[in-house]
Design an enzyme around this catalytic site. Structure first.
Site, PDB file in Angstrom:
ATOM      1  N   HIS A  54     -14.580   1.985  -6.595  1.00  0.00           N
ATOM      2  CA  HIS A  54     -13.517   2.923  -6.938  1.00  0.00           C
ATOM      3  C   HIS A  54     -12.179   2.211  -6.940  1.00  0.00           C
ATOM      4  CE1 HIS A  54     -11.000   6.436  -7.120  1.00  0.00           C
ATOM      5  NE2 HIS A  54     -10.422   6.114  -5.982  1.00  0.00           N
ATOM      6  N   HIS A  67      -4.579  14.382  -4.840  1.00  0.00           N
ATOM      7  CA  HIS A  67      -3.399  14.230  -3.993  1.00  0.00           C
ATOM      8  C   HIS A  67      -2.502  15.463  -4.040  1.00  0.00           C
ATOM      9  CE1 HIS A  67      -4.783  10.114  -4.815  1.00  0.00           C
ATOM     10  NE2 HIS A  67      -4.397   9.886  -3.590  1.00  0.00           N
ATOM     11  N   CYS A  92      -7.840   3.035  -7.701  1.00  0.00           N
ATOM     12  CA  CYS A  92      -6.861   4.105  -7.906  1.00  0.00           C
ATOM     13  C   CYS A  92      -5.459   3.549  -8.104  1.00  0.00           C
ATOM     14  CB  CYS A  92      -6.866   5.088  -6.736  1.00  0.00           C
ATOM     15  SG  CYS A  92      -6.522   4.371  -5.131  1.00  0.00           S
ATOM     16  N   ILE A 103     -15.918  10.854  -4.746  1.00  0.00           N
ATOM     17  CA  ILE A 103     -15.545   9.490  -4.386  1.00  0.00           C
ATOM     18  C   ILE A 103     -15.959   9.141  -2.960  1.00  0.00           C
ATOM     19  CG2 ILE A 103     -13.617   7.853  -4.298  1.00  0.00           C
ATOM     20  CD1 ILE A 103     -14.440   8.871  -7.088  1.00  0.00           C
ATOM     21  N   GLY A 104     -16.293  10.151  -2.143  1.00  0.00           N
ATOM     22  CA  GLY A 104     -16.834   9.837  -0.819  1.00  0.00           C
ATOM     23  C   GLY A 104     -16.488  10.820   0.275  1.00  0.00           C
ATOM     24  N   GLU A 120      -8.760   6.325 -11.006  1.00  0.00           N
ATOM     25  CA  GLU A 120      -7.714   7.344 -11.080  1.00  0.00           C
ATOM     26  C   GLU A 120      -7.309   7.486 -12.541  1.00  0.00           C
ATOM     27  OE1 GLU A 120      -3.932   8.824 -11.869  1.00  0.00           O
ATOM     28  OE2 GLU A 120      -4.256   6.666 -11.917  1.00  0.00           O
ATOM     29  N   ASN A 154       0.821  -1.203   0.000  1.00  0.00           N
ATOM     30  CA  ASN A 154       0.000   0.000   0.000  1.00  0.00           C
ATOM     31  C   ASN A 154       0.860   1.260   0.000  1.00  0.00           C
ATOM     32  OD1 ASN A 154      -2.347   1.595   0.099  1.00  0.00           O
ATOM     33  ND2 ASN A 154      -2.315   1.672   2.331  1.00  0.00           N
ATOM     34  N   TRP A 180      -5.385  -3.637   3.401  1.00  0.00           N
ATOM     35  CA  TRP A 180      -4.952  -2.446   4.128  1.00  0.00           C
ATOM     36  C   TRP A 180      -5.012  -2.631   5.644  1.00  0.00           C
ATOM     37  CZ3 TRP A 180      -7.192   2.207   0.866  1.00  0.00           C
ATOM     38  CH2 TRP A 180      -6.567   2.183  -0.390  1.00  0.00           C
ATOM     39  N   TYR A 204       1.942   7.449   1.385  1.00  0.00           N
ATOM     40  CA  TYR A 204       2.679   8.251   0.400  1.00  0.00           C
ATOM     41  C   TYR A 204       2.969   9.601   1.030  1.00  0.00           C
ATOM     42  CZ  TYR A 204      -1.751  10.676  -0.504  1.00  0.00           C
ATOM     43  OH  TYR A 204      -2.905  11.399  -0.368  1.00  0.00           O
TER      44      TYR A 204
END
Length: 758
Positions: A645, A698, A647, A435-436, A669, A120, A565, A516
């Site tokens: 979704h 992002h 990405c 997306i939420g 994405e 991840n 995750w 990230y």
């Protein structure tokens, strides 16, 4: 004598010092010097802690303020032209590449990110072309080696290998149609030679060169490149420990064994079956073997008996002096230390091992093999954990056993559902949605913290959340979005939130892991069978629907994503854990529909990430991964529109599986990807609805209306207009309200243009 090694260490700091410093620098609250000082303090703590735990080979050079691959690009002058000549410092160019920049007359988007193999963690993809002018702008590996040495710690520098770096890159827009990044190997090798020769001149005895591409199928096609590259590098370099991780080498060991490197690291946690073949291949060579026997990807205490058995096999074949005990990969993927956890029970603490504890484990296993320590305490701990794991929830296991094939499929095909949903939802052409999540403000975080500390009551917190939801809903109505969301103010994380409401999970206070840049997550830990005791999201989605006449979209995380995750169990198959999660989510989806929620999104951004690294292992994974998604969503009527979704993924090689998900709408994405992704959808004739993300969330930069229109024009050349949704790339949790409002206003304006002109 057996040695010990750690391949890499978390860069975030025990209390997220790096995140705080980086974000303070971005906000203009601290100077570059202050930021560098904060980073130096974290590195010092890491190096000295590893030395205190008796680790022989301590890593340096792998620390990063954002991403280690981005560091490599910046140091090697692989800087795209759009970031050059802007009058920015080297540090600000680095951050602009990672997150974009829109300030002081500079407006540049970020580079693309992708998942680091099957983890991840996201890395910044190098952009390369025939024009890339590699040169060593600074030797980061040497600088950090000297920095550690000044503290009295001798380290082994870590460098991303030339072939892996190039293969992980992509062709820049200015590259020719036939350009392949690997063609730049002759241009980049002189820079590596300079870097490595400088390390050798400084007295560095050995260097860790990471070549994780060697565990992929494509590694087999690079044997000639590896032979020529390392023939050039070895004579000028310190002793090279060629490092692989996350999977097995398979036939690649045949050419690896012929390379003139001093050592080879293999991952025996993810691929223990490779040990015999690797030992046979290197036995007649002088190559030292580094055995990855302590997991760099999970948080369970290592079973010393298993590790010692592997090590003894290697010692018998090669001798103790040619064996190193190591972490399976960098510990980047694990939290810093178990010492920060104050709320775990004593039983739970005894199950786990975080980065510093894992460092102690590799040192202890090496000491046991050298005859200076006894593994008895570990044996007792593992026995207690195995006893706990042997218990199960009979009701959950029986429900999994009772799954039937018809539970995976919707009642009608998509074409029929689309007509029913069109009448039920009454959405316009080019419907807009998000997306939420919406921005998680300081006020939201403060209220959540106060609830946790008992400073406000549950009723007071609920009133606060209601006001936040109503504000988000009214904003969406005002800006003109069509399919609304409640904004998720009550959620701390898209996985943790669900885990906290499911049986079978354990949670931590400070077990943060970098996803990230400055985005860290706190993965829950699956310790036993999973079930849903009560509805998890119905309360807030229902409230949101009650304050609007527009349709509301319920938001859930999918079974594969929750699994990937989280830190999963290692005593039962991932398939079983995903099935249990899917059944819990199936109940939630059905309850949302009963509560009047007409669209339900079950996010699976991790489904591609979880794909095994070797193609021969794909079919089994894809079968259960897709099936568990379908199991979670297929219990609703035709009128309910299911969304999902995805990405930062390459879908081309698994597209039939994406089709088999049978979601009514998928959002992807797209804003930083090239057109190859959408061409894939056209190539395979994707017939369901799709929302290619029209701007990058992002990055803090605000896309203009025209920028979004141009992206829509490009998309409409490939995707039929009657299948198009318009949405951002991902959730808006990490963004501020000012940029969110402006960006969504431009998105809605672009959608209106599309309705009038497309």
């Amino acid at each position: 004598m057996v040695s010990s090694s750690v391949l890499g260490f978390p860069r975030i700091g025990a209390t997220r010092e790096v995140k705080k410093a980086v974000e303070a620098y971005w906000a203009g609250k601290i100077s570059a010097e202050d930021l560098i000082k904060a980073a130096a303090d974290v590195k010092k703590s890491s190096w000295t802690s590893l030395k205190e735990r008796g680790v022989d080979f301590i890593p340096s050079g792998e620390f990063s303020l954002y991403d280690h691959v981005l560091d490599h690009s910046a140091a090697f002058n692989a800087i795209p032209k759009r970031y050059q000549g802007l009058g920015l410092s080297a540090l600000d160019v680095f951050f602009a590449m990672g997150r974009g920049r829109q300030a002081g007359g500079v407006d540049v988007p970020a580079c693309e990110m992708k998942k680091w193999f099957d983890s991840n963690y996201h890395f910044v993809v190098p952009e390369l072309s025939e024009e890339t002018d590699f040169k060593l702008l600074y030797n980061k590996a040497l600088a950090e080696y000297k920095e550690a040495k000044a503290l009295g710690v001798v380290t082994r520098p870590v460098v991303l290998g030339p072939i892996s770096y190039l293969v992980l890159g992509k062709a820049a827009k200015e590259a020719s149609a036939t350009f392949q990044p690997i063609s730049l190997l002759p241009k980049i090798l002189p820079v590596y030679k300079q870097l490595l020769s400088e390390l050798k001149a400084a007295g560095v005895e050995s260097v860790q060169i990471d070549e994780p591409i060697l565990v992929l199928d494509k590694g087999a096609d690079l044997d000639k490149q590896y032979a020529s590259a390392y023939a050039e590098l070895v004579p000028v370099a310190p002793k090279i420990m060629l490092t692989t991780y996350f999977n097995r080498l398979d036939s690649n060991i045949n050419f690896i064994a012929k390379l003139p490197v001093a050592g080879l690291h293999i991952d025996l946690v993810r691929a223990p079956q490779q040990l015999g073949e690797v030992l046979a291949a290197i036995k007649s060579t002088p190559i030292v073997i580094s055995l990855g026997v302590v997991s760099g990807r999970n948080i369970w205490k290592a079973d010393f008996a298993v590790a010692i058995k592997h090590a003894q096999t290697a010692i018998t074949a090669l001798g103790a002096d040619r064996v190193i005990i190591a972490t399976s990969s960098s510990l980047l993927h694990t939290p810093v230390t178990l010492a920060s956890e104050k709320k775990l029970t004593q039983q739970q603490r005894d199950w786990f091992s975080f980065a510093l504890e894992k460092a102690s484990e590799v040192a202890t296993i090496a000491a046991v093999l050298s005859g200076s320590q006894d593994p008895k305490a570990n044996k007792v701990s593992i026995a207690k954990r195995r006893q706990f794991e042997s218990t199960s929830d009979d009701a959950v296991r029986k429900r999994v056993a009772a799954i039937t094939p018809d539970m995976y499929n919707r009642k009608s095909p998509f074409a029929t559902r689309k007509e029913v949903q069109a009448k039920h939802l009454n959405l316009p052409k080019f419907p807009t949605t998000t997306i939420g999540s919406f921005p998680q403000t300081k006020e939201i975080r403060t209220a959540r913290a106060k609830l946790g500390k008992g400073e406000i009551s549950e009723a007071e917190y609920d009133e606060f959340i209601k006001k936040e939801i109503e504000m988000v809903v009214k904003f969406q109505e005002k800006v003109g979005l069509d399919l609304l969301v409640h904004g998720e103010p009550e959620r701390n994380d898209m996985v943790q939130y669900f885990g906290e409401q499911l049986n079978g999970f354990v949670f931590t206070q400070n077990a943060w892991v970098q996803s990230y840049g400055s985005r860290y997550v706190r993965p829950p830990i699956i310790v036993s069978d999973v079930s849903r005791p009560t509805p998890m999201t119905v309360k807030w989605s229902s409230y949101a629907q009650s304050v609007s006449t527009k349709p509301m979209k319920g938001m859930l995380s999918g079974p594969v994503t929750i699994l990937n995750w989280s830190f999963p169990r290692d005593d039962v198959p991932r398939k079983l854990q995903s099935q249990q999660l899917a059944l819990a989510l199936r109940d939630e989806v059905i309850d949302l529909e009963k509560a009047g929620i007409s669209a339900i999104q079950v996010d699976e951004p991790a489904i591609r990430e979880g794909l095994p690294l070797r193609r021969s292992d794909w079919d089994e994974y894809l079968e259960w991964a897709v099936d568990t998604f379908k199991l979670s969503t297929a219990g609703v009527t035709d009128a309910t529109q299911t969304h999902s979704h995805f990405c930062y993924s390459d879908f081309g090689d698994i597209f039939p599986s994406i089709q088999r998900l049978d979601a009514d709408v998928i959002s992807i994405e797209f804003s930083k990807s090239d057109m190859k992704l959408l061409h894939t959808f056209k190539q395979y004739g994707y017939s369901n609805q799709i929302g290619p993300g029209v701007y990058d969330i992002h990055s803090p930069r605000i896309p203009s209306e025209q920028e979004i229109i141009e992206r829509l024009k490009t998309t409409l050349a490939i995707i039929p207009d009657h299948l198009m949704f318009i949405n951002p790339d991902c959730g808006l949790k990490t963004r501020g309200w000012k940029e969110t409002e402006a960006s969504l206003a431009n998105l809605v304006a672009a959608a209106r243009w599309a309705r009038a002109n497309a």
